[in-house]
Scaffold this motif. Structure first.
Motif, PDB file in Angstrom:
ATOM      1  N   VAL A  84      56.048 106.135  26.038  1.00 48.40           N
ATOM      2  CA  VAL A  84      55.366 105.493  24.900  1.00 48.40           C
ATOM      3  C   VAL A  84      54.054 106.199  24.602  1.00 48.40           C
ATOM      4  O   VAL A  84      53.691 106.408  23.436  1.00 48.40           O
ATOM      5  CB  VAL A  84      55.143 103.994  25.186  1.00 48.40           C
ATOM      6  CG1 VAL A  84      54.271 103.356  24.102  1.00 48.40           C
ATOM      7  CG2 VAL A  84      56.480 103.266  25.282  1.00 48.40           C
ATOM      8  N   ARG A  85      53.345 106.599  25.626  1.00 41.61           N
ATOM      9  CA  ARG A  85      52.086 107.316  25.416  1.00 41.61           C
ATOM     10  C   ARG A  85      52.318 108.657  24.717  1.00 41.61           C
ATOM     11  O   ARG A  85      51.517 109.074  23.883  1.00 41.61           O
ATOM     12  CB  ARG A  85      51.369 107.537  26.751  1.00 41.61           C
ATOM     13  CG  ARG A  85      50.876 106.273  27.416  1.00 41.61           C
ATOM     14  CD  ARG A  85      50.064 106.591  28.665  1.00 41.61           C
ATOM     15  NE  ARG A  85      48.787 107.238  28.322  1.00 41.61           N
ATOM     16  CZ  ARG A  85      47.877 107.593  29.216  1.00 41.61           C
ATOM     17  NH1 ARG A  85      48.097 107.373  30.512  1.00 41.61           N
ATOM     18  NH2 ARG A  85      46.751 108.172  28.831  1.00 41.61           N
ATOM     19  N   GLU A  86      53.411 109.302  25.067  1.00 44.71           N
ATOM     20  CA  GLU A  86      53.677 110.641  24.526  1.00 44.71           C
ATOM     21  C   GLU A  86      54.344 110.595  23.157  1.00 44.71           C
ATOM     22  O   GLU A  86      54.039 111.413  22.283  1.00 44.71           O
ATOM     23  CB  GLU A  86      54.568 111.424  25.499  1.00 44.71           C
ATOM     24  CG  GLU A  86      53.878 111.783  26.806  1.00 44.71           C
ATOM     25  CD  GLU A  86      54.826 112.412  27.804  1.00 44.71           C
ATOM     26  OE1 GLU A  86      56.007 112.632  27.440  1.00 44.71           O
ATOM     27  OE2 GLU A  86      54.403 112.676  28.948  1.00 44.71           O
ATOM     28  N   ARG A  87      55.263 109.640  22.959  1.00 52.46           N
ATOM     29  CA  ARG A  87      56.076 109.674  21.737  1.00 52.46           C
ATOM     30  C   ARG A  87      55.882 108.464  20.832  1.00 52.46           C
ATOM     31  O   ARG A  87      56.508 108.360  19.779  1.00 52.46           O
ATOM     32  CB  ARG A  87      57.550 109.826  22.108  1.00 52.46           C
ATOM     33  CG  ARG A  87      57.828 111.137  22.849  1.00 52.46           C
ATOM     34  CD  ARG A  87      59.327 111.429  22.955  1.00 52.46           C
ATOM     35  NE  ARG A  87      59.996 110.518  23.860  1.00 52.46           N
ATOM     36  CZ  ARG A  87      60.899 109.616  23.487  1.00 52.46           C
ATOM     37  NH1 ARG A  87      61.236 109.521  22.213  1.00 52.46           N
ATOM     38  NH2 ARG A  87      61.469 108.832  24.378  1.00 52.46           N
ATOM     39  N   GLY A  88      55.049 107.533  21.229  1.00 55.27           N
ATOM     40  CA  GLY A  88      54.667 106.432  20.356  1.00 55.27           C
ATOM     41  C   GLY A  88      55.814 105.620  19.784  1.00 55.27           C
ATOM     42  O   GLY A  88      56.705 105.161  20.506  1.00 55.27           O
ATOM     43  N   ASP A  89      55.796 105.467  18.448  1.00 52.32           N
ATOM     44  CA  ASP A  89      56.788 104.630  17.768  1.00 52.32           C
ATOM     45  C   ASP A  89      58.219 105.053  18.069  1.00 52.32           C
ATOM     46  O   ASP A  89      59.116 104.209  18.228  1.00 52.32           O
ATOM     47  CB  ASP A  89      56.565 104.682  16.251  1.00 52.32           C
ATOM     48  CG  ASP A  89      55.336 103.901  15.811  1.00 52.32           C
ATOM     49  OD1 ASP A  89      54.779 103.158  16.642  1.00 52.32           O
ATOM     50  OD2 ASP A  89      54.946 104.045  14.631  1.00 52.32           O
ATOM     51  N   ALA A  90      58.457 106.351  18.153  1.00 50.70           N
ATOM     52  CA  ALA A  90      59.820 106.845  18.388  1.00 50.70           C
ATOM     53  C   ALA A  90      60.356 106.326  19.715  1.00 50.70           C
ATOM     54  O   ALA A  90      61.531 105.949  19.828  1.00 50.70           O
ATOM     55  CB  ALA A  90      59.839 108.377  18.367  1.00 50.70           C
ATOM     56  N   ALA A  91      59.490 106.290  20.736  1.00 53.15           N
ATOM     57  CA  ALA A  91      59.910 105.772  22.038  1.00 53.15           C
ATOM     58  C   ALA A  91      60.194 104.275  21.957  1.00 53.15           C
ATOM     59  O   ALA A  91      61.160 103.780  22.566  1.00 53.15           O
ATOM     60  CB  ALA A  91      58.842 106.059  23.089  1.00 53.15           C
ATOM     61  N   LEU A  92      59.378 103.552  21.197  1.00 45.33           N
ATOM     62  CA  LEU A  92      59.606 102.109  21.050  1.00 45.33           C
ATOM     63  C   LEU A  92      60.962 101.838  20.410  1.00 45.33           C
ATOM     64  O   LEU A  92      61.707 100.946  20.835  1.00 45.33           O
ATOM     65  CB  LEU A  92      58.499 101.476  20.202  1.00 45.33           C
ATOM     66  CG  LEU A  92      57.106 101.362  20.829  1.00 45.33           C
ATOM     67  CD1 LEU A  92      56.168 100.647  19.865  1.00 45.33           C
ATOM     68  CD2 LEU A  92      57.174 100.608  22.145  1.00 45.33           C
ATOM     69  N   VAL A  93      61.277 102.585  19.372  1.00 44.72           N
ATOM     70  CA  VAL A  93      62.563 102.408  18.696  1.00 44.72           C
ATOM     71  C   VAL A  93      63.718 102.733  19.642  1.00 44.72           C
ATOM     72  O   VAL A  93      64.700 101.982  19.737  1.00 44.72           O
ATOM     73  CB  VAL A  93      62.630 103.291  17.429  1.00 44.72           C
ATOM     74  CG1 VAL A  93      64.037 103.240  16.818  1.00 44.72           C
ATOM     75  CG2 VAL A  93      61.596 102.828  16.409  1.00 44.72           C
TER      76      VAL A  93
END
Length: 440
Positions: free
Chosen positions: A46-55
């Motif tokens: 999540v720290r590295e990829r933000g929204d994309a990781a959440l999705v």
């Protein structure tokens, strides 16, 4: 379905009582290595990829067909729609509970203060609300709108600028009561994400999820582990253990009432703890009979059975004085004083998250609508912790203004102490402000 109980019976007079009680109370909220590593991997992603990781995590763990972060955002209009989708009776109950919670917590507000000394020095404390708070809410069918009220309302009363809620919707299951509670409580933004990934998003922020100052709210082992890891980056409320109830009874309350009070916590999960303490052995027998009689009538009978058999107990004590001693030793999350004159015993209670006074005050009222917060210290932490409150969403800053005379007077004291600690710059900084003297 066949259910039966074999609740432990302890006697405080037994030589090995303390050992048995310690064993009964022991509970470790320790994540195993696999859970710990998985949570760390999620946080880093999540720290590295933000929204994309959440999705990606929401698709994988919750089975939600989200194509972008926009599919995981609920706006204020959606929360207001939830109010129309619940029954009028449910809405009335939520609004009444919210009002009572708000009134209670208004009394907890702390104000800034100052005082002026004779030489003009001003000292004080400035109380400031947090800018932003994050609220984690369990999702799906096993969700708790009452927790939304208990977490969000104190934040709003404290003056928190923005309350951001995260709530998973496994397989797309949206709980309208939870959303309605969020609307009533004044939640500002909602993201339908959960687990460690939601905690990481609140702690570090993403392109869409704002970084918060503090995260509150209950969750599973992954959520609890994530909260441990992000503590320091953000504040957290607590790492809560299983729910607990300790009932102290003089033997005069209806045994069916007491049995159901024990069930009210045991039905949370198999690790929940329900304990009754009484000096009346015959009453303990009657409560045991009520447990056996009422258990088959419960919807969550299997969970209650495992909880009662695994961590429950009926404890006989010498007298009410010893009952209070045992209660303080346990330091329970919820303590019911089901006695004739609870006020007389209240001064002796030193450790308890919430104290329910008298035969008619069931713990369940505190869970929903009495007014005090139901987010309480567990696992003996009531020895040093308090219920969630407005004070958890406020910071305190010290105020120090020295007049010329005050700085001179204090400078002498500071100089002596600083030089005693071999911190010369500290000393000289104070000495420069001593009247008629120069620091050299």
């Amino acid at each position: 379905m066949t259910v039966s109980t074999a609740i432990a019976r302890l006697n405080a007079a037994d030589q090995d009582f303390a050992r048995h009680l310690d064993h009964l109370l022991s509970w470790e909220s320790v994540s195993d290595d696999a859970v710990n590593q998985r949570v760390l991997d999620i946080i880093n992603a999540v720290r590295e990829r933000g929204d994309a990781a959440l999705v990606e995590f929401t698709q994988r763990f919750d089975g939600v067909d989200a194509q972008s972060i926009d599919d995981l955002i609920l706006n204020r209009d959606r929360l207001e729609l939830a109010l129309t989708r619940i029954t009028p009776t449910q809405r009335e109950a939520l609004e009444k509970a919210a009002n009572r919670v708000r009134i209670y917590h208004e009394r907890q507000k702390q104000d800034s203060w100052q005082y002026t000394e004779a030489d003009g020095t001003v000292l004080g404390q400035k109380v400031t609300p947090l800018d932003r708070a994050g609220l984690y809410v369990p999702g799906g069918k096993a969700s708790y709108p009452s927790s939304v009220l208990m977490n969000a309302i104190p934040a709003k009363v404290a003056g928190v600028g923005e309350v951001v809620m995260v709530v998973p919707t496994p397989r797309g299951e949206v709980n309208e009561l939870v959303l309605a509670a969020a609307c009533i409580a004044g939640v500002d933004r909602v993201f339908t994400v959960g687990g460690a990934q939601a905690v990481a998003a609140l702690a570090y922020g993403t392109e869409s999820v704002p970084q918060v100052d503090k995260i509150v709210g209950p969750g599973n082992i992954y959520v609890a582990t994530a909260k441990r890891h992000v503590f320091g980056q953000v504040g957290i409320d607590m790492i809560a253990g299983p729910s607990e109830i300790l009932v102290v009874c003089d033997g005069q309350t209806d045994p069916d009432w007491i049995a159901m009070d024990l069930f009210s916590q045991a039905e949370h999960d198999e690790d929940a703890q329900a304990i009754l303490v009484s000096p009346d052995a015959a009453f303990l027998d009657r409560v045991a009979a009520s447990i056996d009689k009422l258990l088959p009538t419960m919807e969550r009978a299997e969970i209650i059975e495992k909880s009662i058999n695994g961590r429950g107990a009926l404890i006989q004590v010498r007298d009410m004085q010893q009952a209070i001693e045992v209660a303080n030793r346990i330091a329970p999350e919820h303590l019911e004083l089901s006695v004739a004159d609870p006020q007389a015993w209240l001064p002796q209670i030193r450790h308890a998250g919430a104290i329910f006074m008298g035969r008619h005050t069931s713990e369940a009222l505190g869970d929903y609508c009495a007014g005090p917060n139901h987010v309480l210290p567990t696992s003996g932490t009531a020895r040093f912790s308090s219920p969630l409150g407005v004070y958890d969403f406020q910071k305190r800053s010290s105020i120090i203004f020295c007049s010329e005379q005050g700085a001179s007077e204090l400078g002498h004291t500071a100089s002596v102490l600083a030089r005693g600690e071999s911190l010369t710059a500290h000393a000289r900084s104070a000495e420069y402000r001593i009247l008629n003297e120069k620091g050299n």
